[in-house]
Design an enzyme around this catalytic site. Structure first.
Site, PDB file in Angstrom:
ATOM      1  N   ALA A 124       1.445  -1.421  -0.019  1.00  0.00           N
ATOM      2  CA  ALA A 124      -0.169  -0.037  -0.104  1.00  0.00           C
ATOM      3  C   ALA A 124       0.680   1.134   0.224  1.00  0.00           C
ATOM      4  O   ALA A 124       0.375   2.751  -0.756  1.00  0.00           O
ATOM      5  CB  ALA A 124      -0.899  -0.536   0.761  1.00  0.00           C
ATOM      6  N   GLU A 177       3.668  13.191  -0.421  1.00  0.00           N
ATOM      7  CA  GLU A 177       4.486  13.038  -1.369  1.00  0.00           C
ATOM      8  C   GLU A 177       3.616  13.674  -2.487  1.00  0.00           C
ATOM      9  O   GLU A 177       5.053  14.066  -3.317  1.00  0.00           O
ATOM     10  CB  GLU A 177       4.149  11.318  -1.324  1.00  0.00           C
ATOM     11  CG  GLU A 177       5.053  10.687  -0.066  1.00  0.00           C
ATOM     12  CD  GLU A 177       4.867   8.937  -0.182  1.00  0.00           C
ATOM     13  OE1 GLU A 177       5.929   8.286   0.282  1.00  0.00           O
ATOM     14  OE2 GLU A 177       4.054   8.501  -1.233  1.00  0.00           O
ATOM     15  N   SER A 209       0.411   5.291  -4.107  1.00  0.00           N
ATOM     16  CA  SER A 209       1.607   7.073  -4.603  1.00  0.00           C
ATOM     17  C   SER A 209       1.978   7.220  -5.682  1.00  0.00           C
ATOM     18  O   SER A 209       2.180   7.742  -7.096  1.00  0.00           O
ATOM     19  CB  SER A 209       2.309   7.271  -3.683  1.00  0.00           C
ATOM     20  OG  SER A 209       2.015   7.565  -2.298  1.00  0.00           O
ATOM     21  N   CYS A 211      -7.561   4.786   5.737  1.00  0.00           N
ATOM     22  CA  CYS A 211      -5.989   4.394   5.234  1.00  0.00           C
ATOM     23  C   CYS A 211      -5.264   4.723   6.229  1.00  0.00           C
ATOM     24  O   CYS A 211      -4.754   6.037   6.222  1.00  0.00           O
ATOM     25  CB  CYS A 211      -5.501   4.767   3.503  1.00  0.00           C
ATOM     26  SG  CYS A 211      -4.128   4.699   3.147  1.00  0.00           S
ATOM     27  N   GLU A 256       2.765   1.041  -4.625  1.00  0.00           N
ATOM     28  CA  GLU A 256       1.502   1.267  -5.162  1.00  0.00           C
ATOM     29  C   GLU A 256       0.894   2.404  -5.357  1.00  0.00           C
ATOM     30  O   GLU A 256       0.772   3.109  -6.640  1.00  0.00           O
ATOM     31  CB  GLU A 256       0.765  -0.282  -5.067  1.00  0.00           C
ATOM     32  CG  GLU A 256       1.969  -1.129  -5.790  1.00  0.00           C
ATOM     33  CD  GLU A 256       2.056  -1.588  -7.158  1.00  0.00           C
ATOM     34  OE1 GLU A 256       1.234  -0.921  -7.653  1.00  0.00           O
ATOM     35  OE2 GLU A 256       2.707  -2.797  -7.232  1.00  0.00           O
TER      36      GLU A 256
END
Length: 383
Positions: free
Chosen positions: A221, A341, A226, A332, A224
């Site tokens: 998680a 990010e 981002s 999440c 993948e």
């Protein structure tokens, strides 16, 4: 009964027909019939109600849905109190305050990766050289996983998210990944280092098997989703020059742009399944005990009740209550990290590479068809 919508005729829109019905039944490729919620309100209600159990396996890679206990540490497939026990140990490590402490390091990782991009012969595959390495480097440092080992989990994650793989190949990928992480955790137990996995081993009562299970979730998680947003999001910006210029030239826009990009693209669409633990009501319909349910996050995030003109990308739009990170107890954990990010990476990319443009026609950009996390496999660009 219609098949669950998966095909996107437009690379930036929800799967075709996903929003045709707010709530009804669809058939999976496995043959399972499941309830399918697509409206923003119903998806929130479904995710908020823990009577819709998360202890579900299958639903992809040819695996029929069935009730089964989750593997150790796989807390995304647990209900309270087992889910609460593990989630509580992690929540404090992903707060906004803690993520803000990482900002200088994330900025450095992005700057270094852009240095690398500039040295490559053109055209450059932005997925291989930027979109994938940036979140991978960040999550490796955060967890204390050697970046040199990235191939182990990058290959495994692609296989585990591929709906077209047979069960034997998917199971073998998961087993190989599990062996790697079990050995990594054992090595950390013997020689503690720095990283979240080391902290869990030293400061909690999680077993080695549970820490390895947590690592599976966080590694997959953590890079993948981002990576997918960075790849297909850049492709989107190159088709929306007004929004690209806004994000490049207006620093304040970066604070809202990440959430708007997440809402608009919804790279994770149908991934979460639930099971009615008793007869339950949703959308004016009684869901019999034992029935399975899933959602379209992409359709829910384009619901007109969520915001004005939901089919328009507006990077200056105030943050909405989108569902790209899910909702409720299983929302999440890494959402603050993901936002940071994207908030840093997109403007840095656009400012460093003025004149950024596609090196191939839009229709030749390979899309990730049949994957549980949507994106592009390659993005050939020049400037």
């Amino acid at each position: 009964m219609r098949q669950i919508p998966m095909t996107r005729s437009c690379p930036f829109s929800p799967p075709d027909g996903a929003a045709d019905e707010a709530f009804g039944k669809v058939r999976l490729d496995t043959g399972d019939e499941v309830w399918y919620a697509t409206s923003h309100d119903l998806v929130r209600r479904l995710f908020a109600d823990t009577r819709f159990s998360s202890e579900v396996e299958g639903g992809q890679q040819g695996v029929p849905l069935y009730e089964a206990p989750p593997p150790p540490g796989m807390f995304v497939q647990m209900d309270p109190p087992r889910h609460t026990r593990i989630r509580r140990m992690l929540t404090g490590r992903f707060t906004l305050q803690r993520m803000n402490r990482l900002r200088p390091r994330i900025e450095q990782i992005i700057a270094d990766q852009l240095d690398h991009v500039e040295k490559q012969p053109r055209p450059v595959d932005l997925v291989e050289h930027f979109a994938l390495p940036v979140p991978t480097l960040v999550i490796c440092e955060l967890l204390g996983v050697p970046y040199a080992d990235r191939e182990n989990f990058q290959i495994a994650s692609v296989r585990l998210l591929d709906t077209n793989l047979d069960i034997e190949t998917a199971t073998a990928a998961l087993e190989d990944f599990g062996v790697y992480l079990t050995e990594l955790v054992a090595a950390k137990r013997a020689r503690p280092g720095e990283g979240l996995l080391d902290d869990l081993l030293a400061g909690t009562d999680l077993t080695d098997e549970e820490v390895a299970g947590v690592a599976v979730l966080l590694l997959i998680a953590g890079h993948e989703t981002s990576a997918s947003v960075l790849g297909v999001g850049t492709l989107l910006l190159l088709q929306r020059p007004d929004q690209l210029a806004l994000l490049r030239d207006e620093p304040e826009v970066a604070k809202t742009a990440a959430d708007e990009m997440l809402r608009y693209l919804s790279v994770v669409d149908t991934l979460m399944f639930r099971r009615a633990s008793q007869d339950l009501e949703l959308g004016g319909v009684t869901i019999p005990e034992g029935d399975f349910l899933t959602v379209s996050l992409a359709a829910a995030n384009r619901d007109p009740s969520l915001c004005e003109n939901p089919d328009v990308l507006d990077l200056a739009r105030p943050r909405t209550h989108h569902l790209a990170f899910g909702f409720g107890p299983h929302q999440c954990l890494g959402q603050n990290l993901a936002r940071m990010e994207l908030e840093i990476a997109f403007p840095a990319l656009l400012r460093r590479l003025p004149g950024l443009r596609l090196a191939v026609p839009l229709e030749e950009v390979p899309k990730r068809v049949g994957m549980l996390v949507y994106g592009v496999d390659r993005l050939e660009v020049t400037w």
